[in-house]
Design a protein around this motif. Structure first.
Motif, PDB file in Angstrom:
ATOM      1  N   GLY A 183       0.774  -1.253   0.000  1.00  0.00           N
ATOM      2  CA  GLY A 183       0.114  -0.015   0.051  1.00  0.00           C
ATOM      3  C   GLY A 183       0.926   1.252  -0.154  1.00  0.00           C
ATOM      4  N   VAL A 184       2.116   1.036  -0.558  1.00  0.00           N
ATOM      5  CA  VAL A 184       2.921   2.246  -0.155  1.00  0.00           C
ATOM      6  C   VAL A 184       2.780   3.115  -1.676  1.00  0.00           C
ATOM      7  CG1 VAL A 184       5.335   3.209  -0.154  1.00  0.00           C
ATOM      8  CG2 VAL A 184       4.700   1.170   1.075  1.00  0.00           C
ATOM      9  N   PRO A 185       2.457   4.368  -1.766  1.00  0.00           N
ATOM     10  CA  PRO A 185       2.393   5.057  -2.842  1.00  0.00           C
ATOM     11  C   PRO A 185       3.608   5.240  -3.505  1.00  0.00           C
ATOM     12  CG  PRO A 185       2.434   6.791  -1.064  1.00  0.00           C
ATOM     13  CD  PRO A 185       2.328   5.603  -0.318  1.00  0.00           C
ATOM     14  N   LYS A 186       3.453   5.500  -4.984  1.00  0.00           N
ATOM     15  CA  LYS A 186       4.468   5.349  -5.829  1.00  0.00           C
ATOM     16  C   LYS A 186       5.736   6.359  -5.320  1.00  0.00           C
ATOM     17  CE  LYS A 186       5.457   4.882 -10.778  1.00  0.00           C
ATOM     18  NZ  LYS A 186       4.908   4.841 -12.226  1.00  0.00           N
ATOM     19  N   TRP A 187       5.459   7.666  -4.889  1.00  0.00           N
ATOM     20  CA  TRP A 187       6.377   8.510  -4.923  1.00  0.00           C
ATOM     21  C   TRP A 187       7.229   8.140  -3.795  1.00  0.00           C
ATOM     22  CZ3 TRP A 187       6.857  11.042  -0.086  1.00  0.00           C
ATOM     23  CH2 TRP A 187       5.876  11.005   0.774  1.00  0.00           C
ATOM     24  N   ARG A 188       6.537   7.406  -2.829  1.00  0.00           N
ATOM     25  CA  ARG A 188       7.176   7.123  -1.567  1.00  0.00           C
ATOM     26  C   ARG A 188       8.143   5.934  -1.851  1.00  0.00           C
ATOM     27  NH1 ARG A 188       6.835   8.674   3.604  1.00  0.00           N
ATOM     28  NH2 ARG A 188       7.452   7.306   5.286  1.00  0.00           N
ATOM     29  N   THR A 189       7.539   4.857  -2.582  1.00  0.00           N
ATOM     30  CA  THR A 189       8.300   3.603  -3.107  1.00  0.00           C
ATOM     31  C   THR A 189       9.548   4.209  -3.913  1.00  0.00           C
ATOM     32  OG1 THR A 189       6.570   2.437  -3.532  1.00  0.00           O
ATOM     33  CG2 THR A 189       8.442   1.709  -4.708  1.00  0.00           C
ATOM     34  N   ILE A 190       9.602   5.261  -4.636  1.00  0.00           N
ATOM     35  CA  ILE A 190      10.706   5.851  -5.342  1.00  0.00           C
ATOM     36  C   ILE A 190      11.711   6.305  -4.389  1.00  0.00           C
ATOM     37  CG2 ILE A 190      11.618   7.794  -7.117  1.00  0.00           C
ATOM     38  CD1 ILE A 190       8.872   7.310  -8.351  1.00  0.00           C
ATOM     39  N   LEU A 191      11.357   6.958  -3.549  1.00  0.00           N
ATOM     40  CA  LEU A 191      11.850   7.738  -2.457  1.00  0.00           C
ATOM     41  C   LEU A 191      12.586   6.778  -1.375  1.00  0.00           C
ATOM     42  CD1 LEU A 191      12.837  10.604  -1.546  1.00  0.00           C
ATOM     43  CD2 LEU A 191      11.163  10.268  -0.049  1.00  0.00           C
ATOM     44  N   LYS A 192      11.998   5.507  -0.936  1.00  0.00           N
ATOM     45  CA  LYS A 192      12.413   4.623   0.104  1.00  0.00           C
ATOM     46  C   LYS A 192      12.892   3.495  -0.373  1.00  0.00           C
ATOM     47  CE  LYS A 192      11.051   7.214   3.622  1.00  0.00           C
ATOM     48  NZ  LYS A 192      12.554   8.040   4.484  1.00  0.00           N
ATOM     49  N   VAL A 193      12.744   3.070  -1.736  1.00  0.00           N
ATOM     50  CA  VAL A 193      12.844   1.680  -2.297  1.00  0.00           C
ATOM     51  C   VAL A 193      13.930   1.920  -3.461  1.00  0.00           C
ATOM     52  CG1 VAL A 193      12.352  -0.412  -3.215  1.00  0.00           C
ATOM     53  CG2 VAL A 193      11.050   0.764  -1.389  1.00  0.00           C
ATOM     54  N   VAL A 194      13.696   2.838  -4.580  1.00  0.00           N
ATOM     55  CA  VAL A 194      14.069   2.724  -5.773  1.00  0.00           C
ATOM     56  C   VAL A 194      15.545   3.657  -5.517  1.00  0.00           C
ATOM     57  CG1 VAL A 194      14.286   3.485  -8.164  1.00  0.00           C
ATOM     58  CG2 VAL A 194      11.973   2.506  -6.967  1.00  0.00           C
ATOM     59  N   LEU A 195      15.241   4.679  -4.765  1.00  0.00           N
ATOM     60  CA  LEU A 195      16.685   5.390  -4.889  1.00  0.00           C
ATOM     61  C   LEU A 195      17.796   4.881  -3.990  1.00  0.00           C
ATOM     62  CD1 LEU A 195      15.293   9.043  -4.836  1.00  0.00           C
ATOM     63  CD2 LEU A 195      16.363   8.003  -6.553  1.00  0.00           C
ATOM     64  N   PRO A 196      17.352   4.440  -2.737  1.00  0.00           N
ATOM     65  CA  PRO A 196      18.509   3.696  -1.931  1.00  0.00           C
ATOM     66  C   PRO A 196      19.096   2.600  -2.733  1.00  0.00           C
ATOM     67  CG  PRO A 196      16.559   4.309  -0.575  1.00  0.00           C
ATOM     68  CD  PRO A 196      16.125   4.697  -1.987  1.00  0.00           C
ATOM     69  N   THR A 197      18.299   1.886  -3.455  1.00  0.00           N
ATOM     70  CA  THR A 197      18.838   0.854  -4.010  1.00  0.00           C
ATOM     71  C   THR A 197      19.962   1.018  -5.123  1.00  0.00           C
ATOM     72  OG1 THR A 197      16.765  -0.438  -3.546  1.00  0.00           O
ATOM     73  CG2 THR A 197      18.235  -1.234  -5.326  1.00  0.00           C
ATOM     74  N   SER A 198      19.637   1.937  -5.741  1.00  0.00           N
ATOM     75  CA  SER A 198      20.464   2.718  -6.881  1.00  0.00           C
ATOM     76  C   SER A 198      21.404   3.560  -6.469  1.00  0.00           C
ATOM     77  CB  SER A 198      19.690   2.839  -8.057  1.00  0.00           C
ATOM     78  OG  SER A 198      18.561   4.180  -7.743  1.00  0.00           O
ATOM     79  N   MET A 199      21.631   3.984  -5.181  1.00  0.00           N
ATOM     80  CA  MET A 199      22.412   5.098  -4.785  1.00  0.00           C
ATOM     81  C   MET A 199      23.672   5.241  -5.214  1.00  0.00           C
ATOM     82  SD  MET A 199      22.071   8.148  -3.815  1.00  0.00           S
ATOM     83  CE  MET A 199      20.359   8.271  -3.333  1.00  0.00           C
ATOM     84  N   ALA A 200      24.283   3.852  -5.055  1.00  0.00           N
ATOM     85  CA  ALA A 200      25.993   3.583  -5.451  1.00  0.00           C
ATOM     86  C   ALA A 200      26.140   4.013  -6.798  1.00  0.00           C
ATOM     87  CB  ALA A 200      26.282   2.342  -5.063  1.00  0.00           C
ATOM     88  N   GLY A 201      25.226   3.681  -7.751  1.00  0.00           N
ATOM     89  CA  GLY A 201      25.416   3.801  -9.125  1.00  0.00           C
ATOM     90  C   GLY A 201      25.285   5.392  -9.427  1.00  0.00           C
ATOM     91  N   ILE A 202      24.231   6.087  -8.742  1.00  0.00           N
ATOM     92  CA  ILE A 202      23.995   7.391  -8.979  1.00  0.00           C
ATOM     93  C   ILE A 202      24.989   8.400  -8.812  1.00  0.00           C
ATOM     94  CG2 ILE A 202      22.356   9.128  -8.259  1.00  0.00           C
ATOM     95  CD1 ILE A 202      20.045   7.235  -8.033  1.00  0.00           C
ATOM     96  N   MET A 203      25.722   7.949  -7.430  1.00  0.00           N
ATOM     97  CA  MET A 203      26.654   8.746  -6.720  1.00  0.00           C
ATOM     98  C   MET A 203      27.872   8.535  -7.795  1.00  0.00           C
ATOM     99  SD  MET A 203      25.420  10.555  -4.239  1.00  0.00           S
ATOM    100  CE  MET A 203      27.060  11.057  -3.662  1.00  0.00           C
ATOM    101  N   THR A 204      28.190   7.516  -8.230  1.00  0.00           N
ATOM    102  CA  THR A 204      29.063   7.208  -8.990  1.00  0.00           C
ATOM    103  C   THR A 204      29.091   8.281 -10.394  1.00  0.00           C
ATOM    104  OG1 THR A 204      29.739   5.153  -8.230  1.00  0.00           O
ATOM    105  CG2 THR A 204      30.633   5.528 -10.448  1.00  0.00           C
ATOM    106  N   GLY A 205      27.893   8.404 -11.085  1.00  0.00           N
ATOM    107  CA  GLY A 205      27.561   8.922 -12.109  1.00  0.00           C
ATOM    108  C   GLY A 205      27.767  10.543 -11.757  1.00  0.00           C
TER     109      GLY A 205
END
Length: 294
Positions: A183-205
């Motif tokens: 039941g987590v809304p999409k914006w919160r899923t992006i903020l709490k799940v998607v971004l933390p999971t991909s943060m290593a690659g994002i910071m490298t970029g």
């Protein structure tokens, strides 16, 4: 027997081919190292002579010959690059989130096409664009550090968008679906799940994008200009940067010329060390965030 002989011949042929390709790739690698090692030796041997306390603690104000330093250029590079990062990272990251999570249809395709075009534009064009935009507001002849930051952000944004987009696409869909199932809304899923999971690659970029633009000379020469004095204000007057400092020392040699050349080589060495440090930092950040993600 004939089958055994044919199999043995095929095995030998594959081994010979494998060895040939291995030798070919190794030779290409060694040839590619030659100019890199030559460049490193040349810069270090010519620049190490002026790696002294005066170089890191003084500017070129009232210096016409020997002495002087690049403190004003270091401060300018730090401020301009920091401002460009503040502009580029939010815009680039939010654009990549839109393309991956929300973008559909013609608008997303148009944005992708524009990002691809921006990736290949010459740096001088970015400088002219930023200068022309500020000329409309402040009039001809304006030179400020913030204009240089805007020019660098034009070069950084497509790099951040591309790298962040690829990292976001690597996040497994199962993680998103599990969050939606709770039941987590999409914006919160992006903020709490998607971004933390991909943060290593994002910071490298992001780090690689900074390393990409920190050595640009042409856009900063047009937008921020050059000066011999300290300037801590991005929104007032000209601001020196390390790439422009190298150019001006080589282009405007005085008496003795050797003092100007030594300062230019020292600044070039410092710039290479900064880029190397940024790449190492990107690796450390990627390893750190990867460990956290696991």
């Amino acid at each position: 027997m004939s089958l055994t002989a044919a199999a043995t011949a095929a095995t030998k042929r594959r081994k010979l081919t494998d060895r040939f390709v291995t030798v070919l790739v190794t030779a290409a690698f060694l040839v590619a190292l030659i100019p890199l090692i030559s460049l490193a030796i040349t810069v270090v041997s010519n620049g190490i002579a002026r790696f002294d306390p005066e170089f890191f603690s003084s500017s070129m104000r009232n210096v016409t010959g020997e002495g002087g330093g690049a403190l004003h250029a270091m401060i300018g590079t730090l401020l301009i690059t920091l401002a460009a990062t503040v502009i580029s990272v939010p815009l680039g990251l939010m654009t990549s989130i839109y393309l991956v999570e929300y973008g559909r249809g013609r608008l997303a395709k148009t944005i992708t096409f524009l990002v691809d075009v921006m990736t290949g534009i010459p740096s001088i064009v970015a400088g002219l664009f930023a200068y022309a935009a500020f000329v409309l507001i402040f009039g001809p002849g304006v030179r400020m550090g913030i204009i240089g930051a805007v020019a660098l952000s034009v070069l950084m944004i497509p790099v951040v968008v591309r790298s962040s987009e690829e990292m976001l696409r690597l996040v497994p869909g199962e993680l998103r679906e599990a969050s939606y199932a709770l039941g987590v809304p999409k914006w919160r899923t992006i903020l709490k799940v998607v971004l933390p999971t991909s943060m290593a690659g994002i910071m490298t970029g992001v780090m690689l994008a900074i390393a990409r633009v920190i050595g640009e000379t042409a856009p900063l020469l047009i937008t921020a200009g050059f000066t011999a004095s300290m300037n801590y204000n991005l929104f007032s007057d000209r601001m020196q940067s390390l790439p422009v400092y190298v150019y001006t020392q080589f282009a405007n040699q005085g008496n003795p010329a050797s003092a100007f050349i030594e300062r230019a080589w020292a600044a070039a060495l410092l710039l290479i060390l900064i880029v190397m440090a940024l790449n190492l930092l990107a690796r450390l950040i990627a390893r750190r965030f990867s460990a956290v993600a696991r």
